[in-house]
Design an enzyme around this catalytic site. Sequence first.
Site, PDB file in Angstrom:
ATOM      1  N   ASP A  73      45.047  54.241  54.614  1.00 34.04           N
ATOM      2  CA  ASP A  73      45.939  55.380  54.781  1.00 34.04           C
ATOM      3  C   ASP A  73      46.588  55.340  56.158  1.00 34.04           C
ATOM      4  O   ASP A  73      45.914  55.134  57.168  1.00 34.04           O
ATOM      5  CB  ASP A  73      45.136  56.675  54.607  1.00 34.04           C
ATOM      6  CG  ASP A  73      45.993  57.918  54.733  1.00 34.04           C
ATOM      7  OD1 ASP A  73      47.086  57.940  54.141  1.00 34.04           O
ATOM      8  OD2 ASP A  73      45.567  58.863  55.418  1.00 34.04           O
ATOM      9  N   ASP A 111      54.146  58.614  55.215  1.00 37.24           N
ATOM     10  CA  ASP A 111      52.845  58.941  54.649  1.00 37.24           C
ATOM     11  C   ASP A 111      52.546  58.098  53.412  1.00 37.24           C
ATOM     12  O   ASP A 111      53.173  58.285  52.364  1.00 37.24           O
ATOM     13  CB  ASP A 111      52.802  60.432  54.293  1.00 37.24           C
ATOM     14  CG  ASP A 111      51.402  60.900  53.939  1.00 37.24           C
ATOM     15  OD1 ASP A 111      50.471  60.076  53.941  1.00 37.24           O
ATOM     16  OD2 ASP A 111      51.240  62.102  53.652  1.00 37.24           O
TER      17      ASP A 111
END
Length: 482
Positions: free
Chosen positions: A363, A152
């Site tokens: 992201d 992440d």
Amino acid sequence: MGQNVPNTVILSVAILFLFLSPASSSYSQYNTLVVKTLPSSPILSSPESLNSVSDSTTSLTVHLSHVDALSSFSEASPSELLNLRLRRDSLRVKSITNLAAVSTGKNVTKKTPTPPGGFSGAVISGLSQGSGEYFMRLGVGTPASNVYMVLDTGSDVVWLQCSPCKACYNQSDPVFNPAKSKTYATVPCGSPLCRRLDESSECVNRGSNTCLYQVSYGDGSFTMGDFSTETLTFHGARVDHVALGCGHDNEGLFVGAAGLLGLGRGGLSFPSQTKNRYNAKFSYCLVDRTSSGSASKPPSTIVFGNDAVPETSVFTPLLTNPKLDTFYYLQLLGISVGGSRVPGVSESQFKLDPTGDGGVIIDSGTSVTRLTRPAYVAFRDAFLLGATRLKRAPSYSLFDTCFDLSGMTTVKVPTVVFHFSGGDVSLPASNYLIPVNTQGRFCFAFAGTMGSLSIIGNIQQQGFRVAYDLGGSRVGFMSGAC
């Protein structure tokens, strides 16, 4: 035009040469999309088959799997998996948007009641592990216990579930038991490492000398437990003394993986912690989740170290949000469709202001790129203007622009180019027109947001090696480098 070519819609005879290029005003008008609908049955590769690694003293390469390959999803159809992915995506975007909106300091933190018998460290807000899309296999402790960890770029703290559990969600491997590891050590309360959780918080003595952590997420999920150091092993490549959260209370929308490997820009992320070994450099290349590791395509990979950043990449500088150091902010100057800049999309719509509001982040865990609503509408309308010969189809989930490509084998579609400061990224057609069912419906894989934050998602990143150079404060894109 194109009447003699069966099963093909041709909007132009232009030939596309679409990869990456330095900033330029000259682009082809049309790109060729090979029409491949969603398969009727799952074709996901087993994650166990992808766990290979290569390591040197300065670089580390590990294969990745998509979360859809976890056993809990193994019987779901591709359409069901897509719907689950889009639901996760909406939750993640909400979490990101909330975090960016309420940030008031270096990290978003808040005080919480101190658990009995412990010390209170920081509450560091992050993003939902349950919304993570890609994961890797690694070993924790000595001897190593193998687990799956979600990757992440939108979170900093590394954490995993630990026994004994006050509350633990179901994961695909046994929960890590720190008592069985020779290299596990708790972080003392009041130590410099404990204070890095939140520089403004105090460590209050409740009868124990262990630093506690808590990570709270925008969807209400949280993990809390002992802040510790431990050895992580990537199939033989040992990385010692990694600061991580050993979570004894983990509640919310978490699924499958044991925890999270934070790849954010903050000081407690894995790339920041290992900067002396891997020079604060990493990159990943994500392939289509339904073909990862298949015979026709290589698996998704992540690389740490000097080999992670190809110097032939197109680089764009990282911007700094003075209120939040986790996210990777880029400067998006505009978008071209069909070889022309979209007049209604401007740099001002993506500006990161001095208060930390707005901006564009890249992201790994968001699937669908979100653009501020005015920019998205102008972008979408420009695409529709260049795709007037495509048959429209009803909207699907968060996609408001879809087409019926049933019966076709290839189709010409307008090109899409993102203009970043320092260079341009030209997307393959499969990165912006994606199948959503088995009948030939394809949708424009972008969405608008009413907020001021825009997000570059992983569907648009597929097939590129996306390189993060924290020391050089830049992100690079290289096509076909998987």
